[in-house]
Design an enzyme around this catalytic site. Structure first.
Site, PDB file in Angstrom:
ATOM      1  CG  ASP A 166      28.509  37.545  50.705  1.00 38.31           C
ATOM      2  OD1 ASP A 166      28.786  37.302  49.514  1.00 38.31           O
ATOM      3  OD2 ASP A 166      29.099  38.443  51.349  1.00 38.31           O
ATOM      4  CE1 TYR A 174      32.179  30.858  47.385  1.00 36.31           C
ATOM      5  CE2 TYR A 174      30.099  31.823  46.695  1.00 36.31           C
ATOM      6  CZ  TYR A 174      30.800  30.896  47.445  1.00 36.31           C
ATOM      7  OH  TYR A 174      30.115  30.015  48.244  1.00 36.31           O
ATOM      8  CB  CYS A 203      27.239  36.638  46.974  1.00 38.49           C
ATOM      9  SG  CYS A 203      28.817  36.413  46.120  1.00 38.49           S
ATOM     10  CG  ASN A 204      26.537  41.839  43.147  1.00 41.56           C
ATOM     11  OD1 ASN A 204      25.781  42.400  42.370  1.00 41.56           O
ATOM     12  ND2 ASN A 204      26.658  42.207  44.413  1.00 41.56           N
ATOM     13  CB  THR A 205      30.801  36.581  42.740  1.00 39.22           C
ATOM     14  OG1 THR A 205      31.389  37.839  43.090  1.00 39.22           O
ATOM     15  CG2 THR A 205      31.734  35.800  41.846  1.00 39.22           C
ATOM     16  CB  CYS A 259      31.216  43.364  45.201  1.00 37.49           C
ATOM     17  SG  CYS A 259      31.885  42.328  46.530  1.00 37.49           S
ATOM     18  CB  THR A 260      26.894  42.013  48.882  1.00 38.76           C
ATOM     19  OG1 THR A 260      27.699  40.830  48.961  1.00 38.76           O
ATOM     20  CG2 THR A 260      25.711  41.787  47.966  1.00 38.76           C
ATOM     21  CG  HIS A 261      32.420  41.855  50.852  1.00 37.09           C
ATOM     22  ND1 HIS A 261      31.909  40.707  50.298  1.00 37.09           N
ATOM     23  CD2 HIS A 261      32.989  41.478  52.029  1.00 37.09           C
ATOM     24  CE1 HIS A 261      32.168  39.679  51.102  1.00 37.09           C
ATOM     25  NE2 HIS A 261      32.817  40.122  52.166  1.00 37.09           N
TER      26      HIS A 261
HETATM   27  N1  DGL Z   1      30.308  39.578  48.280  1.00 37.13           N
HETATM   28  C1  DGL Z   1      30.642  38.932  47.049  1.00 37.13           C
HETATM   29  C2  DGL Z   1      29.936  39.614  45.877  1.00 37.13           C
HETATM   30  O1  DGL Z   1      28.925  40.245  46.066  1.00 37.13           O
HETATM   31  C3  DGL Z   1      32.071  38.757  46.638  1.00 37.13           C
HETATM   32  C4  DGL Z   1      33.160  38.417  47.552  1.00 37.13           C
HETATM   33  C5  DGL Z   1      34.046  37.301  47.027  1.00 37.13           C
HETATM   34  O2  DGL Z   1      34.839  37.478  46.082  1.00 37.13           O
HETATM   35  O3  DGL Z   1      33.934  36.241  47.618  1.00 37.13           O
HETATM   36  O4  DGL Z   1      30.353  39.502  44.749  1.00 37.13           O
END
Ligand code: DGL
Length: 268
Positions: free
Chosen positions: A12, A44, A76-78, A190-192
């Site tokens: 991630d 990202y 990470c979804n992005t 978003c995994t965060h």
């Molecule tokens: N954790 C990331 C996601 O799942 C995004 C964080 C980022 O923007 O870097 O999309």
């Protein structure tokens, strides 16, 4: 066949993928994991598709060479919605992606109105259009970007007191959109964001289901590794791109998860 000490690579931009790590630990407590946080590339969500694609494919290629994982998960979804196909072309091991949990959300909603909160880059992906067409046609999917929540989740995991104004403002903005009052299901894409699920629950209230993909992804990883053995003596590790002090403040969160002290992968 994988050797018992071959790790699983979880990737991630920061600590978001720990939501997947935690779910995976519940199912495969002995699996050695290399958790890689691309702090030199975060966020990202504010980058272009070309930047994310090149970066993720390049980094995962180098990490796979270094750590020889039995499987890699882009937690990470992005990165997944942009680069999953590309990474699968480059690497020969199984690759598990993390994509917005639209399918479970569509089966949960009673009102038919689902909100999806992700990064700016995630919510504009064709991958999300396809998931919507496949699993949520006939539903109303409201997409909204909340890039500011990535830093807030990072701060929370470092034990800092956080301000929930941004989540409250997000809830208000969503409720103010046409049909916003009927939202009963919120996809944390978003995994965060599941790191902030208490704050989301307070801001959206008890009648809104919060849905994320962590458990489903962990089950998918376990299914792909069915029958494989794990060496419980092999330590899991947390590595970061750039200097290791980018992980300063995470010591408690890492040691609670058996991830030891952050190490630097490289200084790109
Ligand atoms: N954790 C990331 C996601 O799942 C995004 C964080 C980022 O923007 O870097 O999309």
């Amino acid at each position: 066949m994988a050797e018992p000490n071959d790790p699983i690579l979880l990737f991630d931009t920061g600590v978001g993928g720990l939501t997947v790590y935690d779910a995976l630990r519940d199912i495969l407590p002995d699996a050695p994991v290399i958790y890689a946080a691309d702090y030199a590339g975060i966020p990202y969500g504010q980058k272009t598709e070309a930047e994310v694609g090149a970066r993720v494919a390049g980094l995962l290629g180098r990490m796979a060479e270094r750590y020889q994982p039995r499987l890699a998960c882009i937690a990470c979804n992005t990165a997944s919605t942009i680069a999953l196909g590309m990474v699968r072309e480059v690497l020969e091991i199984p690759i598990v992606g993390t994509v917005p949990a639209i399918k479970p959300a569509a089966s949960l909603t009673k009102t038919g109105t689902i909100a999806l909160v992700g990064t700016k880059a995630t919510i504009r992906q064709a991958y999300v259009d396809d998931l919507e067409a496949q699993f949520a046609s006939g539903k109303n999917l409201l997409r909204i970007a909340a890039p500011e929540l990535v830093d807030i989740a990072e701060a929370k995991l470092r034990g800092h007191a956080i301000d929930d104004t941004a989540i409250r403002a997000l809830a208000e903005a969503l409720r103010g959109t046409p049909d916003g009052e009927t939202i009963d299901t919120l996809v944390l894409a978003c995994t965060h964001f599941p790191l902030l699920s208490d704050e989301f629950a307070l801001a959206f209230g008890p009648d809104v289901n919060l849905v994320d993909g962590a458990q489903g992804i962990a089950r998918r990883i376990a299914a792909l590794l069915e029958g494989q053995r794990f060496d419980p003596g092999e330590r899991s590790r947390f590595v970061v791109t750039g200097p290791a002090d980018r992980a300063a403040g995470l010591e408690r969160a890492l040691s609670a998860r058996g991830l030891g002290v952050a190490q630097s992968f490289t200084n790109p």
